[in-house]
Write a protein that holds these residues in place. Structure first.
Motif, PDB file in Angstrom:
ATOM      1  N   UNK A   1       0.797  -1.222   0.000  1.00 31.54           N
ATOM      2  CA  UNK A   1       0.000   0.000   0.000  1.00 31.54           C
ATOM      3  C   UNK A   1       0.827   1.267   0.000  1.00 31.54           C
ATOM      4  N   UNK A   2       2.157   1.129  -0.082  1.00 38.08           N
ATOM      5  CA  UNK A   2       3.030   2.305  -0.163  1.00 38.08           C
ATOM      6  C   UNK A   2       2.959   2.886  -1.575  1.00 38.08           C
ATOM      7  N   UNK A   3       3.418   4.139  -1.724  1.00 30.64           N
ATOM      8  CA  UNK A   3       3.369   4.782  -3.044  1.00 30.64           C
ATOM      9  C   UNK A   3       4.192   4.025  -4.080  1.00 30.64           C
ATOM     10  N   UNK A   4       5.328   3.471  -3.663  1.00 29.75           N
ATOM     11  CA  UNK A   4       6.143   2.714  -4.619  1.00 29.75           C
ATOM     12  C   UNK A   4       5.451   1.409  -5.015  1.00 29.75           C
ATOM     13  N   UNK A   5       4.631   0.863  -4.116  1.00 30.02           N
ATOM     14  CA  UNK A   5       3.827  -0.326  -4.435  1.00 30.02           C
ATOM     15  C   UNK A   5       2.820   0.013  -5.525  1.00 30.02           C
ATOM     16  N   UNK A   6       2.122   1.157  -5.359  1.00 35.73           N
ATOM     17  CA  UNK A   6       1.169   1.607  -6.371  1.00 35.73           C
ATOM     18  C   UNK A   6       1.864   1.892  -7.696  1.00 35.73           C
ATOM     19  N   UNK A   7       3.045   2.522  -7.611  1.00 34.42           N
ATOM     20  CA  UNK A   7       3.780   2.860  -8.835  1.00 34.42           C
ATOM     21  C   UNK A   7       4.147   1.604  -9.610  1.00 34.42           C
ATOM     22  N   UNK A   8       4.605   0.564  -8.908  1.00 42.57           N
ATOM     23  CA  UNK A   8       4.960  -0.695  -9.567  1.00 42.57           C
ATOM     24  C   UNK A   8       3.734  -1.323 -10.228  1.00 42.57           C
ATOM     25  N   UNK A   9       2.595  -1.273  -9.535  1.00 43.52           N
ATOM     26  CA  UNK A   9       1.365  -1.854 -10.082  1.00 43.52           C
ATOM     27  C   UNK A   9       0.921  -1.135 -11.352  1.00 43.52           C
ATOM     28  N   UNK A  10       0.973   0.195 -11.326  1.00 41.34           N
ATOM     29  CA  UNK A  10       0.522   0.977 -12.490  1.00 41.34           C
ATOM     30  C   UNK A  10       1.493   0.830 -13.664  1.00 41.34           C
ATOM     31  N   UNK A  11       2.788   0.881 -13.364  1.00 38.56           N
ATOM     32  CA  UNK A  11       3.787   0.718 -14.430  1.00 38.56           C
ATOM     33  C   UNK A  11       3.653  -0.652 -15.098  1.00 38.56           C
TER      34      UNK A  11
ATOM     35  N   UNK B   1      -3.194  -3.068 -10.836  1.00 36.15           N
ATOM     36  CA  UNK B   1      -3.951  -2.009 -10.169  1.00 36.15           C
ATOM     37  C   UNK B   1      -5.124  -2.559  -9.362  1.00 36.15           C
ATOM     38  N   UNK B   2      -5.721  -3.669  -9.831  1.00 33.78           N
ATOM     39  CA  UNK B   2      -6.871  -4.230  -9.123  1.00 33.78           C
ATOM     40  C   UNK B   2      -6.485  -4.665  -7.714  1.00 33.78           C
ATOM     41  N   UNK B   3      -5.295  -5.286  -7.583  1.00 36.86           N
ATOM     42  CA  UNK B   3      -4.819  -5.692  -6.260  1.00 36.86           C
ATOM     43  C   UNK B   3      -4.528  -4.468  -5.403  1.00 36.86           C
ATOM     44  N   UNK B   4      -3.867  -3.481  -6.004  1.00 40.24           N
ATOM     45  CA  UNK B   4      -3.500  -2.282  -5.252  1.00 40.24           C
ATOM     46  C   UNK B   4      -4.730  -1.543  -4.741  1.00 40.24           C
ATOM     47  N   UNK B   5      -5.763  -1.464  -5.564  1.00 39.67           N
ATOM     48  CA  UNK B   5      -6.957  -0.703  -5.170  1.00 39.67           C
ATOM     49  C   UNK B   5      -7.817  -1.458  -4.165  1.00 39.67           C
ATOM     50  N   UNK B   6      -7.652  -2.785  -4.076  1.00 41.90           N
ATOM     51  CA  UNK B   6      -8.469  -3.583  -3.154  1.00 41.90           C
ATOM     52  C   UNK B   6      -7.794  -3.815  -1.809  1.00 41.90           C
ATOM     53  N   UNK B   7      -6.555  -3.352  -1.660  1.00 43.00           N
ATOM     54  CA  UNK B   7      -5.857  -3.522  -0.394  1.00 43.00           C
ATOM     55  C   UNK B   7      -6.400  -2.512   0.617  1.00 43.00           C
ATOM     56  N   UNK B   8      -6.659  -2.975   1.823  1.00 38.64           N
ATOM     57  CA  UNK B   8      -7.113  -2.080   2.883  1.00 38.64           C
ATOM     58  C   UNK B   8      -5.886  -1.419   3.499  1.00 38.64           C
TER      59      UNK B   8
ATOM     60  N   UNK C   1       6.682  -8.217  -6.367  1.00 37.54           N
ATOM     61  CA  UNK C   1       6.124  -9.232  -7.266  1.00 37.54           C
ATOM     62  C   UNK C   1       4.601  -9.222  -7.214  1.00 37.54           C
ATOM     63  N   UNK C   2       4.041  -9.087  -6.008  1.00 37.45           N
ATOM     64  CA  UNK C   2       2.576  -9.023  -5.867  1.00 37.45           C
ATOM     65  C   UNK C   2       2.012  -7.803  -6.586  1.00 37.45           C
ATOM     66  N   UNK C   3       2.705  -6.662  -6.472  1.00 39.80           N
ATOM     67  CA  UNK C   3       2.238  -5.438  -7.129  1.00 39.80           C
ATOM     68  C   UNK C   3       2.285  -5.574  -8.649  1.00 39.80           C
ATOM     69  N   UNK C   4       3.384  -6.129  -9.163  1.00 40.33           N
ATOM     70  CA  UNK C   4       3.561  -6.250 -10.611  1.00 40.33           C
ATOM     71  C   UNK C   4       2.601  -7.273 -11.206  1.00 40.33           C
ATOM     72  N   UNK C   5       2.436  -8.406 -10.533  1.00 41.85           N
ATOM     73  CA  UNK C   5       1.556  -9.455 -11.065  1.00 41.85           C
ATOM     74  C   UNK C   5       0.084  -9.155 -10.798  1.00 41.85           C
ATOM     75  N   UNK C   6      -0.201  -8.566  -9.638  1.00 41.80           N
ATOM     76  CA  UNK C   6      -1.587  -8.286  -9.282  1.00 41.80           C
ATOM     77  C   UNK C   6      -2.156  -7.075  -9.975  1.00 41.80           C
TER      78      UNK C   6
END
Length: 229
Positions: A22-32, A196-203, A189-194
């Motif tokens: 849920x960190x900003x770099x986690x979101x960045x990896x997911x979006x990239x 944006x959907x994973x990132x947006x569903x994390x509490x 790995x979770x951010x890249x494979x999951x």
């Protein structure tokens, strides 16, 4: 593997996972990863996080050799308590669940528009430049370098980096590095494979509260080890 290495490993692993999800770099990896080849994004983001973990652990390892160990221990204790209260405040104040994701996405969109504009201006010379580009240089994809730089500078000065420095000053630095790298690998790995959907569903609220409690536990352990005879 000695008990000090295992202790440093487990503390670093738990802290890294709860700090990075849920960190900003986690979101960045997911979006990239949604816009570029996943292997390049994963290599760039993970490479930056590994370098940052090793650098932070080195600073933490060197600190007791430059400053009296008692002082570094007290500073580490204060850091853990401070980060714990800060993280709990972020969790209970509902700061950011979707705001961070939207902010990172907007910034990446802005960067992409700027890059596209520059690429359009210089498109005539691109083919010539590629032909003249050395073989080794061509291996470093602009996407990989972009993922690396965004992650590296995004983590610089972040509380997870400072916490890693403090942990390495108080625990076995080898265990801290191993735990940190494994935690970074799992989260990235979770951010890249999951995606944006994973990132947006994390509490993010629950992650922040869990991370805050963990920091307070580390702080209490550090404090008790100071006052024990």
């Amino acid at each position: 593997m000695t008990s000090s290495v295992i202790q440093g490993f487990t503390k670093s692993l738990a802290m890294t996972v709860l700090s990075e999800i849920g960190d900003k770099t986690f979101f960045a990896a997911a979006i990239l990863a949604m816009r570029h080849p996943r292997r390049l994004v994963l290599a760039g983001c993970l490479g930056a996080l590994i370098v940052m973990t090793i650098l932070s652990a080195l600073v933490g390892w060197a600190a007791p050799n430059l400053i009296p160990r008692v002082w570094t221990h007290h500073v580490t204790t204060i850091l853990f308590f401070g980060f714990g209260l800060w993280t709990l405040w972020e969790g209970f104040s509902d700061k950011g669940d979707e705001d961070d994701l939207a902010e990172v996405e907007a910034k990446l969109d802005s960067d992409m528009k700027t890059t596209a504009a520059k690429a359009t201006k210089g498109s005539k010379d691109d083919d010539l430049k590629k032909q003249k580009r050395p073989f080794l240089t061509s291996l470093f994809s602009p996407i990989l370098l972009k993922a690396f730089s965004i992650t590296f500078f995004g983590e610089w000065g972040d509380k997870s980096q400072l916490a890693t420095i403090g942990l390495a000053a108080d625990e076995n630095p080898y265990g801290v590095v191993l735990g940190g790298i494994l935690g970074q690998a799992l989260c990235t790995t979770a951010a890249v494979l999951g995606g944006k959907s994973l990132a947006s569903n994390i509490s993010e609220k629950m992650v922040a509260i869990s991370g805050g409690i963990l920091f307070l536990i580390f702080g209490m352990q550090s404090f008790l080890s100071t006052v024990e005879p």
